[in-house]
Scaffold this motif. Sequence first.
Motif, PDB file in Angstrom:
ATOM      1  N   ILE A 114     -60.120 -14.712 -39.662  1.00  0.00           N
ATOM      2  CA  ILE A 114     -59.820 -15.300 -38.351  1.00  0.00           C
ATOM      3  C   ILE A 114     -60.834 -16.380 -38.003  1.00  0.00           C
ATOM      4  O   ILE A 114     -60.483 -17.471 -37.526  1.00  0.00           O
ATOM      5  N   LEU A 115     -62.110 -16.094 -38.244  1.00  0.00           N
ATOM      6  CA  LEU A 115     -63.144 -17.073 -37.937  1.00  0.00           C
ATOM      7  C   LEU A 115     -63.002 -18.324 -38.791  1.00  0.00           C
ATOM      8  O   LEU A 115     -63.289 -19.435 -38.328  1.00  0.00           O
ATOM      9  N   GLU A 116     -62.575 -18.155 -40.033  1.00  0.00           N
ATOM     10  CA  GLU A 116     -62.355 -19.330 -40.873  1.00  0.00           C
ATOM     11  C   GLU A 116     -61.181 -20.161 -40.355  1.00  0.00           C
ATOM     12  O   GLU A 116     -61.210 -21.391 -40.405  1.00  0.00           O
ATOM     13  N   ALA A 117     -60.148 -19.508 -39.867  1.00  0.00           N
ATOM     14  CA  ALA A 117     -58.989 -20.250 -39.345  1.00  0.00           C
ATOM     15  C   ALA A 117     -59.370 -21.045 -38.109  1.00  0.00           C
ATOM     16  O   ALA A 117     -58.910 -22.183 -37.929  1.00  0.00           O
ATOM     17  N   PHE A 118     -60.196 -20.478 -37.241  1.00  0.00           N
ATOM     18  CA  PHE A 118     -60.562 -21.141 -35.992  1.00  0.00           C
ATOM     19  C   PHE A 118     -61.825 -21.992 -36.109  1.00  0.00           C
ATOM     20  O   PHE A 118     -62.079 -22.813 -35.220  1.00  0.00           O
ATOM     21  N   GLY A 119     -62.630 -21.795 -37.157  1.00  0.00           N
ATOM     22  CA  GLY A 119     -63.896 -22.509 -37.253  1.00  0.00           C
ATOM     23  C   GLY A 119     -64.058 -23.383 -38.471  1.00  0.00           C
ATOM     24  O   GLY A 119     -65.077 -24.071 -38.580  1.00  0.00           O
ATOM     25  N   ASN A 120     -63.089 -23.402 -39.377  1.00  0.00           N
ATOM     26  CA  ASN A 120     -63.181 -24.228 -40.579  1.00  0.00           C
ATOM     27  C   ASN A 120     -62.173 -25.369 -40.502  1.00  0.00           C
ATOM     28  O   ASN A 120     -61.142 -25.275 -39.831  1.00  0.00           O
ATOM     29  N   ALA A 121     -62.497 -26.440 -41.217  1.00  0.00           N
ATOM     30  CA  ALA A 121     -61.620 -27.612 -41.226  1.00  0.00           C
ATOM     31  C   ALA A 121     -61.811 -28.336 -42.549  1.00  0.00           C
ATOM     32  O   ALA A 121     -62.740 -28.059 -43.317  1.00  0.00           O
ATOM     33  N   SER A 122     -60.908 -29.270 -42.807  1.00  0.00           N
ATOM     34  CA  SER A 122     -60.976 -30.075 -44.025  1.00  0.00           C
ATOM     35  C   SER A 122     -61.731 -31.365 -43.731  1.00  0.00           C
ATOM     36  O   SER A 122     -61.441 -32.059 -42.753  1.00  0.00           O
ATOM     37  N   THR A 123     -62.737 -31.658 -44.570  1.00  0.00           N
ATOM     38  CA  THR A 123     -63.499 -32.898 -44.449  1.00  0.00           C
ATOM     39  C   THR A 123     -63.307 -33.721 -45.713  1.00  0.00           C
ATOM     40  O   THR A 123     -62.601 -33.316 -46.646  1.00  0.00           O
ATOM     41  N   THR A 124     -63.938 -34.857 -45.753  1.00  0.00           N
ATOM     42  CA  THR A 124     -63.820 -35.723 -46.929  1.00  0.00           C
ATOM     43  C   THR A 124     -64.544 -35.138 -48.135  1.00  0.00           C
ATOM     44  O   THR A 124     -64.308 -35.565 -49.269  1.00  0.00           O
ATOM     45  N   ARG A 125     -65.429 -34.125 -47.897  1.00  0.00           N
ATOM     46  CA  ARG A 125     -66.213 -33.551 -48.991  1.00  0.00           C
ATOM     47  C   ARG A 125     -65.825 -32.109 -49.297  1.00  0.00           C
ATOM     48  O   ARG A 125     -66.310 -31.534 -50.266  1.00  0.00           O
ATOM     49  N   ASN A 126     -64.988 -31.521 -48.457  1.00  0.00           N
ATOM     50  CA  ASN A 126     -64.676 -30.102 -48.646  1.00  0.00           C
ATOM     51  C   ASN A 126     -63.363 -29.806 -47.938  1.00  0.00           C
ATOM     52  O   ASN A 126     -63.161 -30.185 -46.790  1.00  0.00           O
ATOM     53  N   HIS A 127     -62.468 -29.100 -48.625  1.00  0.00           N
ATOM     54  CA  HIS A 127     -61.161 -28.761 -48.057  1.00  0.00           C
ATOM     55  C   HIS A 127     -61.233 -27.582 -47.091  1.00  0.00           C
ATOM     56  O   HIS A 127     -60.305 -27.378 -46.316  1.00  0.00           O
ATOM     57  N   ASN A 128     -62.299 -26.800 -47.185  1.00  0.00           N
ATOM     58  CA  ASN A 128     -62.453 -25.637 -46.291  1.00  0.00           C
ATOM     59  C   ASN A 128     -63.898 -25.575 -45.811  1.00  0.00           C
ATOM     60  O   ASN A 128     -64.633 -24.635 -46.090  1.00  0.00           O
ATOM     61  N   SER A 129     -64.286 -26.594 -45.070  1.00  0.00           N
ATOM     62  CA  SER A 129     -65.673 -26.721 -44.625  1.00  0.00           C
ATOM     63  C   SER A 129     -65.901 -25.910 -43.356  1.00  0.00           C
ATOM     64  O   SER A 129     -65.117 -25.979 -42.402  1.00  0.00           O
ATOM     65  N   SER A 130     -66.982 -25.125 -43.344  1.00  0.00           N
ATOM     66  CA  SER A 130     -67.346 -24.354 -42.148  1.00  0.00           C
ATOM     67  C   SER A 130     -67.932 -25.304 -41.108  1.00  0.00           C
ATOM     68  O   SER A 130     -68.942 -25.948 -41.359  1.00  0.00           O
ATOM     69  N   ARG A 131     -67.289 -25.366 -39.955  1.00  0.00           N
ATOM     70  CA  ARG A 131     -67.772 -26.223 -38.873  1.00  0.00           C
ATOM     71  C   ARG A 131     -68.556 -25.403 -37.843  1.00  0.00           C
ATOM     72  O   ARG A 131     -68.663 -25.771 -36.683  1.00  0.00           O
ATOM     73  N   PHE A 132     -69.108 -24.297 -38.275  1.00  0.00           N
ATOM     74  CA  PHE A 132     -69.981 -23.465 -37.462  1.00  0.00           C
ATOM     75  C   PHE A 132     -70.799 -22.607 -38.421  1.00  0.00           C
ATOM     76  O   PHE A 132     -70.474 -22.485 -39.610  1.00  0.00           O
ATOM     77  N   GLY A 133     -71.872 -22.038 -37.924  1.00  0.00           N
ATOM     78  CA  GLY A 133     -72.680 -21.136 -38.724  1.00  0.00           C
ATOM     79  C   GLY A 133     -72.470 -19.707 -38.273  1.00  0.00           C
ATOM     80  O   GLY A 133     -72.230 -19.451 -37.093  1.00  0.00           O
ATOM     81  N   LYS A 134     -72.578 -18.780 -39.201  1.00  0.00           N
ATOM     82  CA  LYS A 134     -72.397 -17.371 -38.834  1.00  0.00           C
ATOM     83  C   LYS A 134     -73.366 -16.497 -39.608  1.00  0.00           C
ATOM     84  O   LYS A 134     -73.687 -16.768 -40.770  1.00  0.00           O
ATOM     85  N   TYR A 135     -73.832 -15.467 -38.923  1.00  0.00           N
ATOM     86  CA  TYR A 135     -74.709 -14.451 -39.516  1.00  0.00           C
ATOM     87  C   TYR A 135     -74.030 -13.110 -39.313  1.00  0.00           C
ATOM     88  O   TYR A 135     -73.966 -12.600 -38.199  1.00  0.00           O
ATOM     89  N   ILE A 136     -73.489 -12.567 -40.396  1.00  0.00           N
ATOM     90  CA  ILE A 136     -72.756 -11.305 -40.346  1.00  0.00           C
ATOM     91  C   ILE A 136     -73.719 -10.174 -40.681  1.00  0.00           C
ATOM     92  O   ILE A 136     -74.343 -10.172 -41.747  1.00  0.00           O
ATOM     93  N   GLN A 137     -73.830  -9.230 -39.779  1.00  0.00           N
ATOM     94  CA  GLN A 137     -74.745  -8.102 -39.949  1.00  0.00           C
ATOM     95  C   GLN A 137     -73.940  -6.854 -40.301  1.00  0.00           C
ATOM     96  O   GLN A 137     -73.274  -6.269 -39.450  1.00  0.00           O
ATOM     97  N   LEU A 138     -73.996  -6.450 -41.585  1.00  0.00           N
ATOM     98  CA  LEU A 138     -73.351  -5.212 -42.021  1.00  0.00           C
ATOM     99  C   LEU A 138     -74.290  -4.052 -41.704  1.00  0.00           C
ATOM    100  O   LEU A 138     -75.386  -3.967 -42.263  1.00  0.00           O
TER     101      LEU A 138
END
Length: 783
Positions: free
Chosen positions: A88-112
Amino acid sequence: MIHRYHSDQKAHPPHVFGIAETALCNLTRRLDKINQSIIVSGESGSGKTWNARCLLKYLTMVAVCNPGGFTPSPADCIERRILDSNHILEAFGNASTTRNHNSSRFGKYIQLQFSRGNHVVVASIQTYLLEKTRVVYQCDGARNFHIFYQMLFGANERERRNWLLPNVLSSDNLNYVPLNRSEDACNQKDKQDFIVTKQAMCNVGLSRSQQQELFKVLSGILHLGNVEFISDDVTGPCEIDSEKQGVDTSVNAAAQLLGLDVDALTRCLAFRQITASHKRRKSVFMKPCIKDECHTRRDCLAKLLYARVFDWLVGFINDSTMARSWQSYIGLLDVYGFESFSFNSLEQLCINYANEKLQQHFVHNFLKAEQDDCQSEGIPWQFEDFTDNKTCLDVIEGNISIFALMNQQCKLNRHSDPSSFCEFLLDTISSASLSRAHISVTSPAFVVHHYAEKVTYQVDGLIEKNKDGIPAELVDLLKISSKKFVQQLVDANVTSLQVIDLIIFLSSSMLHHETFKQRINSPSKTKGKKTTSTVVSKFKNSLDSLMATLHETTPHYIRCIKPSLECQPDSFDNVHVINQLRACGVLETIEISATGFPTRMLYSDFLKRYELLIRSNSEDVKDLDTKSKCAVITNLVLAEADKENKLKSFLFGKTKIFLREGQLDKLEVARLKEFNLSAGVIQIWWRKILATKSKQEAAVVIIQAGLRGWKVREDVKRRHEAAHVIQYAMIGYSIRLHQRKLDEQLNELNSDEFADSDVQECNDEQSQQNNSILSSNNQRYLL
């Protein structure tokens, strides 16, 4: 593959699963800093997001606990929720750029988060700096966030009617989402991804009604992009451009989807509120906006809505996946990669600043800390030269830096000239890491010498983006929306959602940190003063909190290398790869890893974990000190291997023992053998106890049977004796009764004077017979 690395990671080539297994082993062993962090870094398009997915998959599959045998197991449900939230976060926070088709446009720290038994309980997510400007502007060759395209290509007819989406897709009717109908393959992928996204929303607990309201807001944002204004004069008031096709439809659709009045929406976009204070009086009046201002306010409303939707999603996911109690955690950091485009603005400056901070953490934790620790402990070390990026960070975040001058310019609260600010910046900051742009760059710009490469940043729009000002009348407009979901998005408690999440996220790992306690408990020095909250200030504070969390954990690094700039398979650029390896310090890392001592432990911690290796040893070590006991342990386990190696596998410092790569695993194997031997001895004695107990139980049964038999025999004998006594008494009584009757009859016969002698003889014979019977009975009883 996962089970192979979990069983023996050393037997297989280096892999991302091996890093995850190392972090999990450190968490289980509870050495030094129990909590772990895996930092995934690299250029944009190098595969950071994919590696983060692999790490999540590995950790959630390995740390499985299902004692009840449920189907599906609780761990499987947790794994599904974590992976779905990531999608879900990738769908709402990732986008396609000239250098990457699935570029993260935000940073995330996942705590397991792990339980006391080292099983995954659940997870929490902290996000950083969503690139909101992408909602309203994308450069050539780039796209908006994935979710917009998934909606447009994946929604069915009923959903299109409910969300008021256009039926005909062309490049002219959606300003925020330029569409290319020729990309059929990409469109089909968006359609399939939309099905996965909706299913993931259901899996994390989003109801159908919540999803509908969410997509209506996103559709309203798309329609806002089509709202355009027109003015007869350049500086005159504006109104909706009703003559342009589709504008009125978009205005009505946006107002309906957001629950707003059409006139109130257009009036709020075309007029700005001005407050004038004079002594005790306050005057509020509305001033017409020029055309550019109207479009800016429209874009500001769209960015505000999307940012609040993203924050709301993160908060909802944390509520559904966060555990109340946990023992330790493994953090996965996936941030945007280093970026350098033809036009670089505030977003790229913050992104590259975050990468500089991570590079500094790597240099200080792995390279510099290694050398400093060896020097302070008296370990012989051949010092290596490495590039320290402290100078670049001082240029960006120091007392007199780019961030400081930008914030100072924002405090002036007036329009800034890009050329003047650029000259002021270059004249004020004197550093080798900052220079003027090349003469070919016509717009005002400056160059920052990052660790990876030089990046040119355009000044135009930099200060306005840093202000990130949200007109109060726009927020007030959304507060009176007829949609409760829209009201919830702009509620006062939701505006600080990321800050609240950050406090909750760090409370478990930072409250014991003394400086953090002092920061909370000490009164604010700026109390009573109005502080300017800018984008770079908020981003710097959140990044500093992240770095403090990383310093409290044991870090593990995964450096992603991009093979080429083409983003095509089977394409490998040697020069580009070598430049990345040199810039990231990978070459120095390999050299230090080959000659260094990656494992360092205090003598007390080392002895506490491995003291059992000398308990079974015949040598008396009771009178030895801690360091000598550690020497005995290493000689027992590692001395044989050192005879064949040129380099010693362990060294002793002043307070720590230093181990080369792989030696800790040998100690763990020896420790496990001792555990197995002890377990074998315990099993032998326990089996002996069980066998003895079984024999004792059998003997007890025999004794109980004999005792019960003896008691029965004694009881029968006693009963027989009692019966004989009763029989004797009864016979005597019967004889006496019979004798009495005979005496009575004899008396009657004697009283008769006419009795003859025969009767007398008969009585005498009867009397003798009775006496003989009585004597025989007495003799039989005595026998």
